[in-house]
Design a protein around this motif. Structure first.
Motif: not given
Length: 168
Positions: A137-151
């Motif tokens: 997250l940047d200073e504005d809480r904008t998601v710059e990178y996201a990864w979520v488990a799929s298994e």
């Protein structure tokens, strides 16, 4: 072959790159004490790597924190964990590991629900934990990178996270 089954997790409507990460307030734990803090109070000071993980002591949590420590990401960004573990468990984990991180305690998994990363533990009704996930997250809480488990178990692409941190 692993000593465990790899299980596909159901799809999820989780926070994505470009989204504004939901703000929340939970106990934030370090080695010495904890206090209620909001995520936005952390991002005001700079980027945050929010690392959701299963309960403290689960082997996926150990692997993820070992990798974070080995790569020394805390030198470049504020690394903050998030799990269902209590502040007492978090404080013990930090003391044992000497990790350079702080951990949000979310025992009711309400933040996991906000982020779309809740996971029923072994199919037990009413027992929910955090699906492994990483949000930069940047200073504005904008998601710059996201990864979520799929298994289950699943581990993030550490080189991709490192590259995203370097791009900040």
């Amino acid at each position: 072959m692993p000593d465990f089954d790899v299980v596909d997790l159901p799809g999820t409507d989780h926070v994505e790159e470009g989204d504004t990460a939901p703000d929340f307030t939970r106990p934030l734990v370090n080695e010495e004490y904890w206090e209620d803090r909001s995520l936005s109070s952390l991002t005001e000071d700079g980027p945050v790597l929010l690392v959701a993980h299963p309960m403290d002591g689960a082997f996926p949590s150990t692997y993820v924190w070992n990798e974070i420590d080995d790569r020394e990401w805390a030198d470049a960004v504020d690394v903050v964990g998030l799990s269902i573990s209590t502040p007492y468990e978090h404080r013990s984990l930090l003391a044992e590991r000497g990790a350079d991180a702080r951990l949000f305690s979310d025992p009711g998994a309400g933040v996991a629900a906000q982020y779309g990363i809740e996971h029923d533990l072994d199919g037990m009704a009413g027992v929910t934990e955090h699906r492994p996930a990483v949000f930069l997250l940047d200073e504005d809480r904008t998601v710059e990178y996201a990864w979520v488990a799929s298994e289950w178990p699943d581990f993030p692409e550490y080189d991709e996270i490192e590259a995203a941190i370097e791009e900040l």
